[in-house]
Design a protein around this motif. Structure first.
Motif, PDB file in Angstrom:
ATOM      1  N   GLU A 127       0.829  -1.200   0.000  1.00 46.24           N
ATOM      2  CA  GLU A 127       0.000   0.000   0.000  1.00 46.24           C
ATOM      3  C   GLU A 127       0.866   1.254   0.000  1.00 46.24           C
ATOM      4  N   ARG A 128       1.961   1.218   0.747  1.00 50.02           N
ATOM      5  CA  ARG A 128       2.869   2.365   0.768  1.00 50.02           C
ATOM      6  C   ARG A 128       3.457   2.605  -0.617  1.00 50.02           C
ATOM      7  N   ASP A 129       3.864   1.533  -1.274  1.00 48.83           N
ATOM      8  CA  ASP A 129       4.430   1.675  -2.616  1.00 48.83           C
ATOM      9  C   ASP A 129       3.384   2.200  -3.594  1.00 48.83           C
ATOM     10  N   LEU A 130       2.143   1.728  -3.450  1.00 51.64           N
ATOM     11  CA  LEU A 130       1.065   2.196  -4.322  1.00 51.64           C
ATOM     12  C   LEU A 130       0.808   3.684  -4.111  1.00 51.64           C
ATOM     13  N   LEU A 131       0.751   4.099  -2.851  1.00 51.36           N
ATOM     14  CA  LEU A 131       0.529   5.512  -2.557  1.00 51.36           C
ATOM     15  C   LEU A 131       1.657   6.376  -3.097  1.00 51.36           C
ATOM     16  N   ARG A 132       2.875   5.916  -2.958  1.00 47.74           N
ATOM     17  CA  ARG A 132       4.007   6.677  -3.503  1.00 47.74           C
ATOM     18  C   ARG A 132       3.862   6.837  -5.013  1.00 47.74           C
ATOM     19  N   ALA A 133       3.517   5.738  -5.702  1.00 52.53           N
ATOM     20  CA  ALA A 133       3.386   5.789  -7.151  1.00 52.53           C
ATOM     21  C   ALA A 133       2.274   6.756  -7.570  1.00 52.53           C
ATOM     22  N   ILE A 134       1.132   6.690  -6.884  1.00 53.15           N
ATOM     23  CA  ILE A 134       0.000   7.561  -7.211  1.00 53.15           C
ATOM     24  C   ILE A 134       0.370   9.026  -6.988  1.00 53.15           C
ATOM     25  N   LEU A 135       0.927   9.314  -5.823  1.00 59.42           N
ATOM     26  CA  LEU A 135       1.168  10.696  -5.434  1.00 59.42           C
ATOM     27  C   LEU A 135       2.344  11.310  -6.197  1.00 59.42           C
ATOM     28  N   GLU A 136       3.442  10.575  -6.295  1.00 60.76           N
ATOM     29  CA  GLU A 136       4.587  11.116  -7.034  1.00 60.76           C
ATOM     30  C   GLU A 136       4.251  11.267  -8.514  1.00 60.76           C
ATOM     31  N   GLY A 137       3.396  10.376  -9.034  1.00 62.33           N
ATOM     32  CA  GLY A 137       2.985  10.479 -10.417  1.00 62.33           C
ATOM     33  C   GLY A 137       2.144  11.704 -10.697  1.00 62.33           C
ATOM     34  N   ASN A 138       1.667  12.362  -9.647  1.00 67.13           N
ATOM     35  CA  ASN A 138       0.858  13.570  -9.804  1.00 67.13           C
ATOM     36  C   ASN A 138       1.539  14.796  -9.206  1.00 67.13           C
ATOM     37  N   GLY A 139       2.871  14.731  -9.093  1.00 69.67           N
ATOM     38  CA  GLY A 139       3.639  15.924  -8.759  1.00 69.67           C
ATOM     39  C   GLY A 139       3.896  16.170  -7.296  1.00 69.67           C
ATOM     40  N   TYR A 140       3.462  15.271  -6.415  1.00 70.73           N
ATOM     41  CA  TYR A 140       3.696  15.462  -4.991  1.00 70.73           C
ATOM     42  C   TYR A 140       5.068  14.923  -4.584  1.00 70.73           C
ATOM     43  N   GLU A 141       5.636  15.529  -3.564  1.00 74.96           N
ATOM     44  CA  GLU A 141       6.805  14.959  -2.899  1.00 74.96           C
ATOM     45  C   GLU A 141       6.287  14.067  -1.772  1.00 74.96           C
ATOM     46  N   VAL A 142       6.791  12.852  -1.674  1.00 76.63           N
ATOM     47  CA  VAL A 142       6.188  11.857  -0.785  1.00 76.63           C
ATOM     48  C   VAL A 142       7.214  11.313   0.200  1.00 76.63           C
ATOM     49  N   GLU A 143       6.780  11.172   1.440  1.00 73.90           N
ATOM     50  CA  GLU A 143       7.537  10.465   2.467  1.00 73.90           C
ATOM     51  C   GLU A 143       6.631   9.375   3.006  1.00 73.90           C
ATOM     52  N   LEU A 144       7.220   8.221   3.384  1.00 73.76           N
ATOM     53  CA  LEU A 144       6.435   7.076   3.831  1.00 73.76           C
ATOM     54  C   LEU A 144       6.720   6.745   5.286  1.00 73.76           C
ATOM     55  N   ALA A 145       5.686   6.272   5.985  1.00 71.77           N
ATOM     56  CA  ALA A 145       5.823   5.799   7.364  1.00 71.77           C
ATOM     57  C   ALA A 145       4.996   4.537   7.522  1.00 71.77           C
ATOM     58  N   ALA A 146       5.466   3.614   8.364  1.00 76.47           N
ATOM     59  CA  ALA A 146       4.801   2.321   8.532  1.00 76.47           C
ATOM     60  C   ALA A 146       3.771   2.330   9.650  1.00 76.47           C
ATOM     61  N   ASN A 147       3.760   3.353  10.478  1.00 80.65           N
ATOM     62  CA  ASN A 147       2.778   3.448  11.558  1.00 80.65           C
ATOM     63  C   ASN A 147       2.745   4.876  12.085  1.00 80.65           C
ATOM     64  N   GLY A 148       1.836   5.121  13.008  1.00 79.10           N
ATOM     65  CA  GLY A 148       1.682   6.466  13.539  1.00 79.10           C
ATOM     66  C   GLY A 148       2.898   6.969  14.289  1.00 79.10           C
ATOM     67  N   PHE A 149       3.610   6.059  14.940  1.00 72.85           N
ATOM     68  CA  PHE A 149       4.812   6.465  15.676  1.00 72.85           C
ATOM     69  C   PHE A 149       5.874   6.987  14.711  1.00 72.85           C
ATOM     70  N   GLU A 150       6.107   6.249  13.613  1.00 72.52           N
ATOM     71  CA  GLU A 150       7.069   6.704  12.610  1.00 72.52           C
ATOM     72  C   GLU A 150       6.631   8.040  12.003  1.00 72.52           C
ATOM     73  N   ALA A 151       5.326   8.181  11.779  1.00 73.27           N
ATOM     74  CA  ALA A 151       4.809   9.431  11.219  1.00 73.27           C
ATOM     75  C   ALA A 151       5.144  10.605  12.129  1.00 73.27           C
ATOM     76  N   GLY A 152       4.982  10.410  13.435  1.00 68.81           N
ATOM     77  CA  GLY A 152       5.290  11.464  14.386  1.00 68.81           C
ATOM     78  C   GLY A 152       6.751  11.872  14.356  1.00 68.81           C
ATOM     79  N   LEU A 153       7.639  10.912  14.086  1.00 70.11           N
ATOM     80  CA  LEU A 153       9.060  11.219  14.010  1.00 70.11           C
ATOM     81  C   LEU A 153       9.406  11.976  12.729  1.00 70.11           C
ATOM     82  N   LEU A 154       8.619  11.766  11.674  1.00 66.54           N
ATOM     83  CA  LEU A 154       8.950  12.349  10.378  1.00 66.54           C
ATOM     84  C   LEU A 154       8.392  13.750  10.160  1.00 66.54           C
ATOM     85  N   VAL A 155       7.271  14.072  10.796  1.00 65.27           N
ATOM     86  CA  VAL A 155       6.590  15.321  10.449  1.00 65.27           C
ATOM     87  C   VAL A 155       7.438  16.559  10.738  1.00 65.27           C
TER      88      VAL A 155
END
Length: 245
Positions: A127-155
């Motif tokens: 799902e992460r790879d799919l989201l990256r492909a969809i979003l980057e294919g439409n001009g977005y810069e994308v970062e991925l996280a595997a759970n909410g904890f990782e998301a909190g570290l990345l924001v």
């Protein structure tokens, strides 16, 4: 969806015989019928830009006293120069518009060289790879996280313009991650879209109550997620019923 917030109406001085109205007005605000760009908002063409109160009033289509009153009421953040003049940062102005669900003026929503940043959070690597492909294919810069904890570290370092969040994840689920993001000043008003396989009425009500800005149910047409993100990043409130099945 309209996020539920306990706010008093904003008093707007329209400059006509001292009369005041409530709400947001002016023809200079962003046009909701503007071209459907995937890289709208955040005014990244003006890094470090600060506006005078007069420039902000012109940009938002309200009177100068209205801007000053919003600042005095601590609704709109402003800084003072050594000479005592107020300056409003681009980021604070955008945060104000998002918080009070106002349209974003075209000058702030202009297409820029910096792509909008989306943080995609899902425990499923496919799902992460799919989201990256969809979003980057439409001009977005994308970062991925595997759970909410990782998301909190990345924001903090990534500074996403929006977040796409799975709900059922290990370590920290989407609901807990959303609550943590809302407690942080820099992400308190960042649009967060729930993206999950949960479609039953009880789950839908839980998503609404949690305060997500939108909801797409897996599997979903790619255009549904992209259109939802475009609307949210333009500052257009999203009704949950339009973004879920």
């Amino acid at each position: 969806m309209f996020r539920l917030v306990d706010l008093k109406p904003l008093a707007v001085d329209n400059g006509q015989n001292g009369a005041a109205s409530f709400g947001y007005h002016g023809n200079s605000v962003g046009n909701p019928k503007a071209p459907n760009s995937r890289r709208w908002l955040v005014g990244a063409s003006m890094p470090g830009k600060y506006f005078t109160t007069f420039e902000a009033s012109r940009l938002l289509g309200v009177s100068l006293p209205t801007i000053v009153n919003w600042i005095k009421a601590n609704r709109l953040k402003a800084h003072k120069t050594p000479g005592g003049h107020r300056r409003i940062s681009r980021e604070d102005l955008l945060g104000f518009l998002r918080k009070y669900q106002m349209p974003v003026p075209a000058e702030l929503a202009a297409e820029t060289d910096r792509a909008l940043r989306i943080l995609a959070v899902d425990d499923d690597p496919d799902e992460r790879d799919l989201l990256r492909a969809i979003l980057e294919g439409n001009g977005y810069e994308v970062e991925l996280a595997a759970n909410g904890f990782e998301a909190g570290l990345l924001v903090g370092a990534f500074k996403p313009d929006a977040v796409v969040m799975d709900l059922m994840m290990p370590a920290m689920d989407g609901f807990s991650a959303l609550a943590a993001l809302r407690k942080r000043e820099e992400t308190a008003d960042t649009p967060v879209v729930a993206c999950s396989g949960l479609s039953d009425p009880a789950s839908r009500q839980k998503v609404i109550a949690a305060g997500f800005d939108g909801h797409v149910v897996k599997p979903y047409p790619h255009e549904e997620l992209l259109d939802l993100l475009t609307r949210l990043l333009r500052g257009e409130p999203e009704r949950m019923a339009r973004s879920s099945h």
